[in-house]
Design a protein around this motif. Structure first.
Motif, short mmCIF file in Angstrom:
data_model
loop_
_atom_site.label_atom_id
_atom_site.label_comp_id
_atom_site.label_asym_id
_atom_site.label_seq_id
_atom_site.Cartn_x
_atom_site.Cartn_y
_atom_site.Cartn_z
N TYR A 1 32.98 8.99 -0.57
CA TYR A 1 33.95 8.14 -1.61
C TYR A 1 33.02 7.25 -2.75
O TYR A 1 31.91 7.00 -2.39
N ASP A 2 33.90 7.64 -3.81
CA ASP A 2 32.86 7.05 -5.18
C ASP A 2 33.33 5.34 -5.06
O ASP A 2 33.72 5.09 -4.41
N LYS A 3 32.48 4.75 -5.86
CA LYS A 3 32.65 3.38 -6.22
C LYS A 3 34.16 2.90 -6.43
O LYS A 3 34.56 1.72 -6.54
N HIS A 4 35.03 3.80 -6.83
CA HIS A 4 36.71 3.80 -7.15
C HIS A 4 37.29 3.93 -6.10
O HIS A 4 38.54 4.03 -5.92
N GLY B 1 30.73 5.25 -0.38
CA GLY B 1 29.74 6.25 0.16
C GLY B 1 29.94 6.99 1.11
O GLY B 1 31.16 7.55 1.19
N CYS B 2 29.11 7.31 1.96
CA CYS B 2 29.29 8.16 2.82
C CYS B 2 29.86 7.57 4.07
O CYS B 2 29.73 6.47 4.68
N SER C 1 23.13 21.33 3.49
CA SER C 1 24.00 22.52 3.13
C SER C 1 24.47 22.39 1.48
O SER C 1 25.12 23.20 0.96
N GLY C 2 24.03 21.24 0.92
CA GLY C 2 24.14 21.37 -0.43
C GLY C 2 24.96 20.07 -0.95
O GLY C 2 25.06 19.69 -1.90
N ALA C 3 25.81 19.30 -0.13
CA ALA C 3 26.49 18.15 -0.36
C ALA C 3 25.49 17.09 -0.35
O ALA C 3 25.09 16.20 0.49
N ASN C 4 24.96 16.87 -1.80
CA ASN C 4 23.91 15.61 -1.83
C ASN C 4 24.62 14.42 -2.14
O ASN C 4 24.47 13.82 -3.04
N TYR C 5 24.84 13.84 -1.03
CA TYR C 5 25.54 12.19 -1.12
C TYR C 5 24.43 11.29 -1.45
O TYR C 5 24.85 10.30 -2.25
N VAL C 6 23.27 11.51 -1.23
CA VAL C 6 21.97 10.80 -1.47
C VAL C 6 21.99 10.71 -2.94
O VAL C 6 21.72 9.59 -3.61
N LYS C 7 21.92 11.72 -3.62
CA LYS C 7 21.88 11.94 -5.17
C LYS C 7 22.95 11.23 -5.82
O LYS C 7 22.69 10.67 -6.79
N TRP C 8 24.13 11.45 -5.28
CA TRP C 8 25.54 10.92 -5.76
C TRP C 8 25.25 9.49 -5.69
O TRP C 8 25.99 8.61 -6.96
N ILE C 9 24.69 8.66 -4.77
CA ILE C 9 24.63 7.17 -4.73
C ILE C 9 23.72 6.70 -5.64
O ILE C 9 24.09 5.80 -6.56
N LEU C 10 22.64 7.74 -6.04
CA LEU C 10 21.74 7.26 -7.05
C LEU C 10 22.28 7.39 -8.30
O LEU C 10 22.07 6.26 -9.29
N TYR D 1 25.20 4.48 -8.78
CA TYR D 1 24.98 3.00 -8.67
C TYR D 1 23.64 2.74 -9.50
O TYR D 1 23.61 1.69 -9.91
N LEU D 2 22.67 3.66 -9.62
CA LEU D 2 21.46 3.53 -10.72
C LEU D 2 21.83 3.98 -12.20
O LEU D 2 21.26 3.43 -13.02
N LEU D 3 22.55 4.93 -12.43
CA LEU D 3 22.79 5.69 -13.37
C LEU D 3 23.94 5.53 -14.28
O LEU D 3 24.22 5.84 -15.28
#
Length: 321
Positions: free
Chosen positions: A195-198, A243-244, A277-286, A289-291
């Motif tokens: 889930y995104d920040k919205h 987030g996750c 598997s390619g679902a990059n929740y880690v990258k999405w958080i960065l 929230y950072l970019l």
């Protein structure tokens, strides 16, 4: 731009995923960890820096955590255990004022997740069937008994015969008597949701639980099945979700009936399979929230990816007890 994974324990794969993704965006960034005993926590030995903190229920825990963040340029906190969630959510505004972003759902939603009866109400409100809860004076065997507040499959029981029931089951008000969903009839799935920040759903990865050890998946299989669209339909937006989230569903093998079991508002122990598997929740958080980037819905992850876990070793040389 450093991040902190708290109560890191055995989450070596999660730490390594954050290290890889953070350094791809901020080469000087570091992934740090905390634990109650960093000497005996494998993930703390492979993180860039580790800090020993008191237990979460210690009155000094939050102040110690804040000091670690402020003294080490930590911008994001990633919690990993249920007992941290309520505390961090309760103090999220004060953390944000200090420039520290906890990747944490709202206190209201976390309180729903932590109480299984509240969770069942949440599922029903979203038109998702749940296992029937019986009165302790009027029930049908077989039964599945679990605590309304609990994790890691602690204090759970499958009851097939009346003689298996004890005074403990009846006297403990925390224990719920539930309809038993037989694994002969149902497949069990853990679904990693992002889930995104919205609070909008951006990804669903169902993982079939083939074998579980100590409440955590030991053998699992990604499966792009009807749960993806089902969850998109019923849970496309959850107020307060961020987030996750790790959710559990049962799906009938023949008629496809789906039951909601629970949601944990954090990374689950089996997330590394979703990541690979390619679902990059880690990258999405960065990125979020950072970019300050937006995340689009993603469904191009690898299905039928089998994970077979095994024990590995983290060696600490010249260890002094």
């Amino acid at each position: 731009m450093n991040i902190l994974i708290t109560s890191a324990g055995r989450r070596v794969s999660l730490v390594r995923a954050f290290q890889k993704e953070l350094k791809a965006i901020f080469p000087q960034g570091q992934v740090m960890t905390t634990d109650f005993n960093i000497e005996l926590a494998a993930a703390c030995h492979i993180s860039d820096k580790a800090f020993q903190l008191p237990l979460v229920d210690d009155s000094n825990y939050l102040n110690c955590l804040i000091d670690v963040c402020l003294n080490n340029n930590i911008k994001l906190i990633i919690p990993t255990i249920d007992t941290e969630l309520h505390l961090l959510a309760k103090h999220s505004k004060s953390l944000l004022k200090k420039g520290i972003i906890p990747i944490i759902s709202s206190q209201k939603f976390i309180d729903i997740c932590r109480n299984k009866r509240n969770m069942n109400t949440f599922f029903r409100d979203n038109n998702i069937p749940v296992a029937k809860e019986y009165s302790k004076y009027d029930y049908t065997l077989p039964l599945f008994i679990k605590p309304q507040n609990g994790s890691r499959s602690v204090d759970t029981f499958i009851i097939h015969n009346h003689e298996d029931l004890t005074e403990y089951h009846f006297k403990n008000p925390d224990l719920m008597f539930l309809e038993y969903l037989d694994h002969a009839d149902y497949e069990e799935f853990t679904c990693d949701l992002y889930y995104d920040k919205h609070h909008n759903l951006k990804c669903v990865v169902p993982r079939k639980r083939i074998e579980v050890r100590d409440g955590e998946v030991n053998k699992g299989l990604t499966d792009k099945n009807e749960l993806v669209n089902y969850i998109k339909t019923h849970l496309s937006q959850i107020d307060g979700a961020i987030g996750c989230l790790t959710s559990q569903f049962f799906k009938h093998k023949e008629n496809g009936t789906i039951y909601g079991i629970e949601i944990n508002a954090r990374f689950g122990g089996g997330y590394p399979l979703t990541y690979l598997s390619g679902a990059n929740y880690v990258k999405w958080i960065l990125e979020e929230y950072l970019l300050n980037q937006d995340i689009t819905f993603y469904n191009d992850w690898e299905s039928n990816l089998l994970m077979l876990r095994y024990d590995d070793e983290i060696l600490v040389h010249d260890y002094k007890k």
